[in-house]
Design a protein around this motif. Structure first.
Motif, PDB file in Angstrom:
ATOM      1  N   VAL A  28      98.667  27.912  28.676  1.00  0.00           N
ATOM      2  CA  VAL A  28      99.920  28.778  29.568  1.00  0.00           C
ATOM      3  C   VAL A  28      99.854  28.355  30.911  1.00  0.00           C
ATOM      4  O   VAL A  28     100.774  27.908  31.673  1.00  0.00           O
ATOM      5  CB  VAL A  28     100.312  30.174  28.919  1.00  0.00           C
ATOM      6  N   GLY A  29      98.800  28.835  31.382  1.00  0.00           N
ATOM      7  CA  GLY A  29      98.630  28.868  33.153  1.00  0.00           C
ATOM      8  C   GLY A  29      98.851  27.464  33.386  1.00  0.00           C
ATOM      9  O   GLY A  29      99.589  27.305  34.521  1.00  0.00           O
ATOM     10  N   TRP A  30      98.092  26.505  33.045  1.00  0.00           N
ATOM     11  CA  TRP A  30      98.205  24.943  33.356  1.00  0.00           C
ATOM     12  C   TRP A  30      99.633  24.552  33.109  1.00  0.00           C
ATOM     13  O   TRP A  30     100.162  23.853  33.934  1.00  0.00           O
ATOM     14  CB  TRP A  30      97.197  24.404  32.567  1.00  0.00           C
ATOM     15  N   ALA A  56     104.869  22.652  35.506  1.00  0.00           N
ATOM     16  CA  ALA A  56     106.169  22.655  35.417  1.00  0.00           C
ATOM     17  C   ALA A  56     106.899  23.139  36.827  1.00  0.00           C
ATOM     18  O   ALA A  56     107.689  22.298  37.436  1.00  0.00           O
ATOM     19  CB  ALA A  56     106.783  23.551  34.315  1.00  0.00           C
ATOM     20  N   GLU A  57     106.233  24.103  37.409  1.00  0.00           N
ATOM     21  CA  GLU A  57     106.740  24.402  38.708  1.00  0.00           C
ATOM     22  C   GLU A  57     106.561  23.268  39.704  1.00  0.00           C
ATOM     23  O   GLU A  57     107.208  23.229  40.618  1.00  0.00           O
ATOM     24  CB  GLU A  57     105.764  25.719  39.083  1.00  0.00           C
ATOM     25  N   ARG A  58     105.218  22.633  39.790  1.00  0.00           N
ATOM     26  CA  ARG A  58     105.085  21.493  40.350  1.00  0.00           C
ATOM     27  C   ARG A  58     106.173  20.418  40.540  1.00  0.00           C
ATOM     28  O   ARG A  58     106.838  20.105  41.408  1.00  0.00           O
ATOM     29  CB  ARG A  58     103.609  20.755  40.309  1.00  0.00           C
ATOM     30  N   LYS A  59     106.831  20.144  39.339  1.00  0.00           N
ATOM     31  CA  LYS A  59     107.638  19.063  39.143  1.00  0.00           C
ATOM     32  C   LYS A  59     109.066  19.832  39.170  1.00  0.00           C
ATOM     33  O   LYS A  59     110.173  19.116  39.157  1.00  0.00           O
ATOM     34  CB  LYS A  59     107.557  18.755  37.669  1.00  0.00           C
ATOM     35  N   GLY A  60     109.127  21.009  39.514  1.00  0.00           N
ATOM     36  CA  GLY A  60     110.322  21.696  39.768  1.00  0.00           C
ATOM     37  C   GLY A  60     111.273  21.828  38.614  1.00  0.00           C
ATOM     38  O   GLY A  60     112.422  21.848  38.582  1.00  0.00           O
ATOM     39  N   VAL A  61     110.615  21.927  37.210  1.00  0.00           N
ATOM     40  CA  VAL A  61     111.518  21.987  36.145  1.00  0.00           C
ATOM     41  C   VAL A  61     110.969  23.209  35.406  1.00  0.00           C
ATOM     42  O   VAL A  61     109.791  23.957  35.916  1.00  0.00           O
ATOM     43  CB  VAL A  61     111.250  20.599  35.258  1.00  0.00           C
ATOM     44  N   GLN A  62     111.754  23.867  34.453  1.00  0.00           N
ATOM     45  CA  GLN A  62     111.373  24.732  33.699  1.00  0.00           C
ATOM     46  C   GLN A  62     110.428  24.366  32.367  1.00  0.00           C
ATOM     47  O   GLN A  62     110.415  23.269  32.020  1.00  0.00           O
ATOM     48  CB  GLN A  62     112.795  25.290  32.806  1.00  0.00           C
ATOM     49  N   TYR A  63     109.368  25.419  32.450  1.00  0.00           N
ATOM     50  CA  TYR A  63     108.414  24.940  31.283  1.00  0.00           C
ATOM     51  C   TYR A  63     108.946  24.954  29.960  1.00  0.00           C
ATOM     52  O   TYR A  63     110.047  25.533  29.608  1.00  0.00           O
ATOM     53  CB  TYR A  63     107.144  25.985  31.259  1.00  0.00           C
ATOM     54  N   LYS A  64     108.283  24.254  29.159  1.00  0.00           N
ATOM     55  CA  LYS A  64     108.901  24.017  27.671  1.00  0.00           C
ATOM     56  C   LYS A  64     108.783  25.270  26.790  1.00  0.00           C
ATOM     57  O   LYS A  64     108.271  26.236  27.078  1.00  0.00           O
ATOM     58  CB  LYS A  64     107.763  22.986  27.136  1.00  0.00           C
ATOM     59  N   LYS A  65     109.396  25.165  25.648  1.00  0.00           N
ATOM     60  CA  LYS A  65     109.897  26.361  24.831  1.00  0.00           C
ATOM     61  C   LYS A  65     108.341  26.744  24.043  1.00  0.00           C
ATOM     62  O   LYS A  65     108.290  27.779  24.126  1.00  0.00           O
ATOM     63  CB  LYS A  65     110.783  25.832  24.057  1.00  0.00           C
ATOM     64  N   TRP A  66     107.650  25.856  24.042  1.00  0.00           N
ATOM     65  CA  TRP A  66     106.284  26.297  23.193  1.00  0.00           C
ATOM     66  C   TRP A  66     105.332  26.862  24.129  1.00  0.00           C
ATOM     67  O   TRP A  66     104.604  27.817  23.737  1.00  0.00           O
ATOM     68  CB  TRP A  66     105.594  24.966  22.479  1.00  0.00           C
ATOM     69  N   VAL A  67     105.496  26.582  25.657  1.00  0.00           N
ATOM     70  CA  VAL A  67     104.571  27.509  26.314  1.00  0.00           C
ATOM     71  C   VAL A  67     105.214  28.870  26.693  1.00  0.00           C
ATOM     72  O   VAL A  67     104.321  29.584  26.486  1.00  0.00           O
ATOM     73  CB  VAL A  67     104.821  26.713  28.022  1.00  0.00           C
ATOM     74  N   ALA A 123     102.878  32.163  25.745  1.00  0.00           N
ATOM     75  CA  ALA A 123     102.907  33.182  26.574  1.00  0.00           C
ATOM     76  C   ALA A 123     103.301  34.636  25.886  1.00  0.00           C
ATOM     77  O   ALA A 123     102.671  35.521  26.107  1.00  0.00           O
ATOM     78  CB  ALA A 123     103.870  33.052  27.677  1.00  0.00           C
ATOM     79  N   TYR A 124     104.224  34.536  25.000  1.00  0.00           N
ATOM     80  CA  TYR A 124     104.570  35.753  24.219  1.00  0.00           C
ATOM     81  C   TYR A 124     103.315  36.267  23.412  1.00  0.00           C
ATOM     82  O   TYR A 124     102.882  37.154  23.399  1.00  0.00           O
ATOM     83  CB  TYR A 124     105.824  35.460  23.375  1.00  0.00           C
ATOM     84  N   VAL A 125     102.765  34.944  22.634  1.00  0.00           N
ATOM     85  CA  VAL A 125     101.469  35.121  22.024  1.00  0.00           C
ATOM     86  C   VAL A 125     100.370  36.068  22.533  1.00  0.00           C
ATOM     87  O   VAL A 125      99.698  36.823  22.280  1.00  0.00           O
ATOM     88  CB  VAL A 125     101.050  34.159  21.171  1.00  0.00           C
ATOM     89  N   SER A 126     100.254  35.545  23.949  1.00  0.00           N
ATOM     90  CA  SER A 126      99.132  36.043  24.868  1.00  0.00           C
ATOM     91  C   SER A 126      99.315  37.540  24.931  1.00  0.00           C
ATOM     92  O   SER A 126      98.260  38.203  25.399  1.00  0.00           O
ATOM     93  CB  SER A 126      98.864  35.005  26.039  1.00  0.00           C
ATOM     94  N   ILE A 127     100.332  38.119  25.021  1.00  0.00           N
ATOM     95  CA  ILE A 127     100.728  39.462  25.490  1.00  0.00           C
ATOM     96  C   ILE A 127      99.984  40.336  24.153  1.00  0.00           C
ATOM     97  O   ILE A 127      98.990  41.115  24.863  1.00  0.00           O
ATOM     98  CB  ILE A 127     102.158  39.832  25.653  1.00  0.00           C
ATOM     99  N   PRO A 128     100.285  40.436  22.933  1.00  0.00           N
ATOM    100  CA  PRO A 128      99.470  41.112  22.053  1.00  0.00           C
ATOM    101  C   PRO A 128      98.043  40.693  22.014  1.00  0.00           C
ATOM    102  O   PRO A 128      97.169  41.608  21.573  1.00  0.00           O
ATOM    103  CB  PRO A 128     100.279  40.896  20.790  1.00  0.00           C
TER     104      PRO A 128
END
Ligand code: SF4
Ligand code: SF4
Lengths: 388, 273
Positions: free
Chosen positions: A143-145, A150-161, A165-170
């Motif tokens: 997720v972090g990477w 995405a931030e570097r390219k100035g685009v939104q990160y992908k859906k699966w990312v 990220a949601y999975v990483s919370i629980p």
């Protein structure tokens, strides 16, 4: 993106160099442990886990604490934390790496380590702990990477990312719950066998992890052009305050149950830790230092004017870090073994080599953290998230 | 290459066919590979036995009065190559030892108990619990309860995480903090004391195994045999599933206690007092 870790100021190289020096001394000490066995540590038949496992336990909390910036951003759509989720995730990566190293140095027979995988034992909590910790490590790396790329390219990160990220919370909650179960499920160690253990672990994690993160944010602001933001720090301060209040409250609940019920087994470890037992009181000064820092932390955090002042907030975070470290990184694990199953008090004193190995693992964690933060912040500086 | 348990059992099975002992067999079929393993650990669960031990403390203490008896402990440690570390409690290893009444039964203690009883040396060893927490927590199945109730230890698989030591409420487990062969020579002049039983590597946990290597060939544990040989008969070993066994009769006719029954581990070492 990795190449950004290779360009840096002299200060950056000095920092990495000195961490590397500590790591080298640690490796030398570890080699002697590998050759001679764990007898070079202060552990014994009675105190069979010591500083290593205690550090491991504390650092699982730091790793889980990172979720306190991820959760508000993804679940409550709290945009402000978008700037610093990456710092939380990278802190989690460094913390989990330290956890795994602490387990590794504690194992008596590291060459047989793979037996945990070759003979999977789902009845053992350690087996599950291995799964959740490694899973959490990979989730945060992926997720972090990807978010950073995405931030570097100035685009939104992908859906699966986003999904991961949601999975990483629980998952973050699970790593510390499972770690608490290592202790809370074994009979005969009365300090540990308490249903509130997982709750205590989580509350101290959500105080200590964000405290460290907040201090790192202040450091980053001072040393680089990237500003994590005033509002972000203030929100973090609020989270730390609630978590720390809960943490101290839970500890007092333990004290109430042990002493009002009057059951001797439930009292003896606490008596040993805070007053000394049978004339043994090596940990008493430590535990009262912890109490002192917890009280200081509460005062600095609860009073709104002090919490909003960044200097006192930072001091409060330092106090949280020290107070919870002593409580969990020293008292909880060692205190659980005292008195021993024969109700005798046998004390523990880590050896110099053991302490150096611990310091070296902390240095390794900060080494990884420095590199990861360097990459993240160079990118933030490039894309110009420097003012708020 | 090392001998894993399955391979070990295969060799042990083969060797049984050839009438060889466990270690000898490994030396022949896989020379030099047996470094630390559970000896001739052939799991034989013959008609669902449930092994247990009864310790008649009356008889034992009578013998203690005559002079300090340590025969059972010495025999066990000699047969199983358990090194002696003297006063160094940090590295201490023990499979069977003495512990005062007040420490063996901490919750039974009361302040009016006579000093005499309080200090009385009781025999302590692994209880071979029916519901053993040590086995539950082991991440590698290195310690497990056999069908016949013996709690086994695979010294060849153990990774030395010491979770089992934290989980055992009876302090029955010892850890090889260093290489047992490097134990002080003055205290262990002829170590290893039994060439037919393996010594261990550093970094593994060990404990009483109810002499599974002897049970396998129809013998009783060496501590029990020793106590019989000196005509005291304080240690009695037998099958709990057999109503006609001596231990069942003793448990029926005399009052017995076990350690920390409130924890639900179901110890199978009974003390007659
Ligand atoms: S006494 Fe301890 S080591 Fe022996 S079976 Fe019971 S829990 Fe396991
Ligand atoms: S020390 Fe060995 S026997 Fe004990 S739990 Fe760990 S792997 Fe299992």
């Amino acid at each position: 993106m990795l190449e950004r870790a290779l360009k840096g100021s002299p200060g950056y190289w000095w920092l990495l160099g000195s961490l590397l020096a500590v790591m080298t001394v640690g490796v030398v000490c570890y080699i002697t442990q590998f050759n001679e066995g764990l007898k070079i540590t202060g552990m014994s038949r009675d105190i069979s886990w010591g500083l290593y496992i205690a550090q491991f336990t504390y650092l699982v909390g730091i790793a889980a604490g990172g979720v306190m910036v991820v959760l508000p951003y993804y679940i409550h759509d709290y945009k402000a934390f978008g700037r610093i989720t990456i710092l939380g995730e990278f802190l989690a990566i460094a913390a989990v790496i330290m956890c795994l190293l602490f387990i590794f140095v504690d194992i008596g027979n590291p060459v047989r380590m793979l037996n945990v995988i070759l003979y999977p034992s789902p009845r053992s909590i350690l087996f599950w702990d291995m799964i959740v910790l490694n899973g959490y490590l990979f989730l945060n790396i992926i997720v972090g990477w990807n978010v950073l790329a995405a931030e570097r390219k100035g685009v939104q990160y992908k859906k699966w990312v986003k999904f991961l990220a949601y999975v990483s919370i629980p998952w973050a909650f699970s790593i510390h719950t499972v770690t608490a179960f290592l202790y809370a499920g074994i009979p005969g160690r009365h300090l540990w066998i308490t249903a509130i253990m997982a709750a205590r672990f989580l509350s101290s994690a959500f105080a200590a992890g964000p405290s460290l993160l907040l201090l790192l944010c202040l450091l980053v602001r001072k040393l680089t052009k990237f500003d994590p933001g005033k509002e972000q720090l203030r929100t973090l301060g609020g989270i730390i305050t609630y978590a720390m209040i809960l943490n101290c409250f839970f500890l007092l609940l333990e004290v109430f149950t042990a002493f009002y019920s009057g059951i001797p087994e439930h009292q003896s470890s606490l008596v040993y830790l805070y007053a000394g037992l049978d004339g043994h009181s090596r940990l008493v000064p430590w535990m009262w230092t912890s109490v002192f820092f917890c009280v200081v932390a509460l005062v600095l955090l609860v009073i709104p004017a002090l919490r909003r002042n960044e200097t006192t907030l930072a001091l409060g975070c330092v106090a949280v870090f020290i107070g919870t470290w002593i409580d969990k990184g020293v008292g909880l694990v060692i205190g659980g073994f005292i008195p021993n199953p024969f109700h005798k008090v046998i004390e523990y004193m880590p050896t110099a080599r053991e302490i150096i190995i611990c310091l070296a693992i902390w240095a390794t964690g900060f080494f990884v953290l420095t590199i990861l933060y360097k990459i993240a912040i160079s990118i933030k500086e490039e894309v110009g998230v420097t003012n708020h | 290459m090392t001998v894993d348990r399955r391979k070990f059992l295969k060799i042990a099975g083969l060797s049984a066919a050839f009438g060889l002992g466990g270690k000898t067999a490994v030396d022949i079929f896989a020379p030099g590979e047996l470094f630390a393993s559970a000896g001739s650990a052939v799991p034989v669960a013959t008609n669902q036995k449930k092994w247990a031990m009864v310790i008649d403390m009356k008889k034992c203490l009578e013998e203690q009065e005559k002079g300090k008896c340590n025969q059972c402990m010495a025999a066990c440690h000699r047969v199983h190559n358990v090194p002696n570390f003297g006063d160094n409690i940090k590295e201490e290893m023990k499979w069977i030892w003495q512990e005062s009444y007040e420490h063996l039964f901490p919750s039974q203690h009361n302040e009016f108990i006579s000093e005499d009883v309080k200090e009385k040396p009781f025999i302590a060893l692994c209880n071979h619990c029916e519901n053993p927490p040590c086995c539950r927590v082991c991440p590698t199945k290195s310690t497990w309860r056999r069908e016949d109730g013996v709690v086994m230890m695979d010294l060849h698989r153990c990774i030395g995480c010491r979770f089992c030591m934290a989980a055992c409420p009876f302090g029955s487990r010892s850890f090889n903090w260093g290489d047992p062969r490097k134990a002080p020579k003055e205290l262990n002049p002829d170590f290893p004391t039994n060439m037919n039983y393996p010594t261990r590597t550093k970094g593994v946990v060990e404990k009483c195994n109810f002499c599974d290597e002897r049970l396998g060939v129809g013998k009783i544990p060496v501590c029990v045999e020793t106590c019989q040989n000196i005509n005291v008969h304080a240690l009695i070993f037998g099958d709990l599933n057999d109503p006609a066994s001596e231990i069942r009769k003793l448990l029926h006719s005399r009052y017995s206690i076990r350690r920390k029954t409130e924890l639900g581990t179901e110890p199978k070492v009974y003390y007659l007092i």
